[in-house]
Scaffold this active site. Structure first.
Site, PDB file in Angstrom:
ATOM      1  N   GLU A   1      49.560  67.914  48.469  1.00 50.55           N
ATOM      2  CA  GLU A   1      48.224  68.023  49.041  1.00 50.55           C
ATOM      3  C   GLU A   1      48.126  67.429  50.442  1.00 50.55           C
ATOM      4  O   GLU A   1      47.328  67.876  51.254  1.00 50.55           O
ATOM      5  CB  GLU A   1      47.185  67.345  48.123  1.00 50.55           C
TER       6      GLU A   1
ATOM      7  N   HIS B   1      52.091  61.761  41.890  1.00 47.75           N
ATOM      8  CA  HIS B   1      52.183  63.038  41.188  1.00 47.75           C
ATOM      9  C   HIS B   1      52.580  62.773  39.750  1.00 47.75           C
ATOM     10  O   HIS B   1      53.344  61.848  39.458  1.00 47.75           O
ATOM     11  CB  HIS B   1      53.223  63.947  41.865  1.00 47.75           C
TER      12      HIS B   1
END
Length: 361
Positions: A306, A251
């Site tokens: 996700e 991320h």
């Protein structure tokens, strides 16, 4: 001539003060208007989070019941546009269809625009998904919450409390997340006084990009390709040899595990008939983290939102091609909140650039 350090990704550049949310990448913490994410989703549904985000701004801000009623009325209003939407969006993907639908919402509509867009998105998404199956659109039920009604419109009947709760948790979890690409895009458009609908439409277009909102579907593709946990190590070694990006890991902000991943993993565990799939995904996750440590030493990469988004939406029987569109249903509440905040500040966003092209002789 402007002489300054150039950072094309704006890393570390502060462009505004905000009361909406804080993303602490070092500690793996997300705070939404003073509430830790874990506490927030345990005590509020999507409407409650929207009310919190809109508190001090717009109609109904801070009042969960008012937000629920406003969104219900907006869903009914949006359904009148569905025939026109389905004609214009024939053959398009769900996200492309939502883009068409938002473009149909008039700036002159008397319904407050934050209600209008957040009520229209679930209605449009359900209608688009039904049309892809050759089914008629189902009218919204204003007595239900957004999550309850969305699943009902997609499935044709109530989904059951545990499934509705799972979707509600997802929508609340993804409602806001700092100055991500789509939120910043919405704020840039809002700074021009283009209006909330235009700003949200711009946010959707940014979310459509595979580097932002398009990762959950490929997570399932990866899990399907690996097939069984015993094959994970070899699969990951091959993926790194081919320089393949691992979906669901890493991320831009978080240097540790994304806190949203744990919230959504817990939500998956509450759904029936998910224990085998969840156990398999957990083992693959361990293999992915080990492979990242092995092949990317020194880089702090961990599970992101996700990964378990994919597992949750799969368990809710949402088609993979609709994952990004469903993300927009939740994130729109945050986009609206940031539009309010940006409009209150009143200053157009206009960064500088260094010209490095040719000059006249």
């Amino acid at each position: 001539m402007l002489q300054t350090r150039v950072d094309s990704g704006l890393d570390g550049v502060i462009v505004a003060d905000t009361v909406m949310s804080e993303v602490d990448g070092e500690e793996g913490r997300l705070v939404v208007r003073g509430h830790a994410l874990q506490e927030l989703v345990a005590t509020r549904g999507f409407e409650g989070v929207a009310a919190l985000l809109w508190e001090g701004y717009g109609t109904g801000g801070g009042d969960e019941a008012a937000v629920r009623d406003g969104l219900a009325a907006a869903r009914v209003r949006a359904f009148a546009l569905v025939p026109k939407l389905l004609t214009a969006a024939e053959g398009l993907t769900p996200v492309q269809g939502l883009r068409v639908g938002l473009g149909m919402l008039p700036d002159s509509d008397p319904i407050p625009h934050h209600y209008l867009v957040c009520g229209a998105l679930p209605v449009f998404l359900a209608a688009l998904l039904n049309a892809r199956k050759g089914l008629s659109a189902i009218a919204p039920d204003p007595s239900l919450t957004t999550a309850q009604d969305l699943l009902r419109m997609i499935r044709g009947q109530r989904a059951g409390e545990v499934f509705e709760k799972g979707l509600d948790i997802y929508l609340a979890t993804v409602a806001d997340h700092g100055f991500n690409a789509s939120t910043f895009t919405a704020r840039v458009v809002a700074s021009t006084d283009a209006g909330l609908i235009s700003a949200v439409l711009a946010g959707l277009c940014a979310l459509k990009g595979p580097k932002h909102g398009g990762a959950p579907g490929p997570v399932l593709d990866m899990l399907d390709e690996i097939g069984e946990a015993s094959r994970a190590e070899a699969w990951f070694d091959d993926a790194f040899a081919k320089n393949t990006t691992l979906m669901g890991f890493g991320h831009r902000i978080y240097k540790v595990r994304d806190p949203r991943a744990d919230v959504l993993k817990e939500a998956v565990a509450t759904l029936p008939e998910t224990s085998g799939r969840l156990a398999y995904a957990s083992e693959v996750e361990k293999g992915a983290i080990a492979a990242l440590r092995k092949h990317k030493p020194g880089r702090r990469l961990d599970t992101n939102v996700e990964y378990y988004t994919a597992l949750l939406l799969e368990a809710l029987e949402i088609p993979r091609e609709a994952f990004t569109a469903l993300f927009a249903v939740g994130r729109a509440a945050g986009w609206c909140a940031h539009v309010f905040e940006q409009e209150k500040g009143g200053r157009i966003i206009r960064p500088q650039s260094n010209y490095v092209g040719a000059r006249p002789s």
